[in-house]
Design an enzyme around this catalytic site. Structure first.
Site, short mmCIF file in Angstrom:
data_model
loop_
_atom_site.label_atom_id
_atom_site.label_comp_id
_atom_site.label_asym_id
_atom_site.label_seq_id
_atom_site.Cartn_x
_atom_site.Cartn_y
_atom_site.Cartn_z
N CYS A 2 -46.26 68.70 -55.38
CA CYS A 2 -46.83 67.38 -55.08
C CYS A 2 -48.23 67.18 -55.66
O CYS A 2 -48.98 68.13 -55.86
CB CYS A 2 -46.86 67.11 -53.59
N GLY A 3 -48.56 65.93 -55.90
CA GLY A 3 -49.88 65.57 -56.40
C GLY A 3 -50.46 64.44 -55.58
O GLY A 3 -49.76 63.48 -55.24
#
Length: 295
Positions: A2-3
């Protein structure tokens, strides 16, 4: 993996560029999680309430929705349609009745608030941002997330940000180990979640603490005591923007601050297109430390 990205503007001169800057930041994080993406924008206020809803069949579900909702509520309702989402503006006193009516029609509630709008869908950040016209949106602050699904399905409702209270939302990188136990504790307080995603539990915990009278900072501090696992949380409220990492802090995070803004990114490259980044103060947020800014 995830970012996460976040941008809190200190000066109003940058407000028209919020959506454009956030979009660049989020697209840069695409390879951290390309299955779905979402952005929360804290924009202009109408003097009433904004409810953002989502539909898999928008042509069918949004046709005449504003007129039907106005008739059901006996109040003025306006609507702005953006792809699979619609933003409905109405008097705040009709919130409960409006939410009940919209859910009865099978629409998914993305957000409720006076300034916050959440747009999220399955797909790459570039495509999600384009379909909703995020680049053209202005505002005071916003947060975004690009997801790699690990603990729940790739769906619109499984995408971040999660909102469990008016003008409050959360994005998360990591995994909570006691989220099911926390669900039960929150349910006893009358706070319920709608998805299997552990991030929604984190959002519900923070919003419940604020509803009980805690400040944003106090609510974020509570996550360090009551939530187990590894996490980086970035949260938004109507007037604030906050960050907290668990005591181990194994998920990457970096922050930047200038006289004009505060920015968060999972990696430094998210800041590449921000104005004045070459003179910004850059630091890695400390483990088990709460950072927050309010207008």
């Amino acid at each position: 993996m995830c970012g996460i990205v976040g941008l809190f503007l200190k000066k109003d001169e940058l407000r028209p560029r919020l959506g454009d800057l956030l979009t660049d930041m989020l697209i840069t994080m695409t390879d951290r999680g390309p299955d779905s993406a979402g952005i929360a924008i804290y924009g202009s206020e109408t003097g009433g309430l904004k409810i953002t809803v989502q539909s898999d069949t928008p042509d069918q579900d949004f046709a005449g929705l504003d007129t039907a909702l106005a008739a059901a509520l006996g109040a003025e309702v306006s609507m702005r349609v953006l792809s699979t989402h619609a933003v409905l503006a109405l008097p705040a006193e009709h919130e409960a009745a409006a939410v009940a009516e919209l859910e009865a029609r099978g629409l998914r509630i993305m957000s409720v608030g006076t300034s916050m709008e959440i747009f999220k869908e399955v797909g790459l950040p570039k495509d999600v941002a384009e379909r909703f016209g995020i680049r053209g949106m202005g505002g005071s602050h916003g947060i975004g997330h690009t997801r790699m699904a690990t603990e729940s399905a790739v769906t619109t409702l499984g995408a971040h940000p999660f909102s469990t209270a008016g003008d409050q939302c959360l994005v998360h990188n990591g995994s909570l180990s006691n989220h099911n136990d926390m669900r039960r504790k929150l349910a006893k307080k009358g706070v319920y979640t709608k998805t299997e995603n552990d991030t929604e539990v984190g959002a519900a915990y923070i919003s419940s603490r604020i509803a009980e009278g805690a400040s944003l900072g106090e609510a974020l501090e509570g996550t360090l005591k009551d939530l187990d696992g590894f996490f980086t949380f970035v949260t938004g409220t109507r007037d604030g923007f906050g960050v907290v990492r668990d005591p181990i802090a194994c998920k990457p995070a970096v922050m930047a601050e200038t006289d004009d803004y505060v920015a968060f990114g999972s990696e430094y490259r998210a800041f590449a297109n921000l104005p004045g980044i070459d003179t910004a103060r850059i630091w890695e947020p400390e483990p088990a430390t709460v950072y927050f800014w309010e207008r």
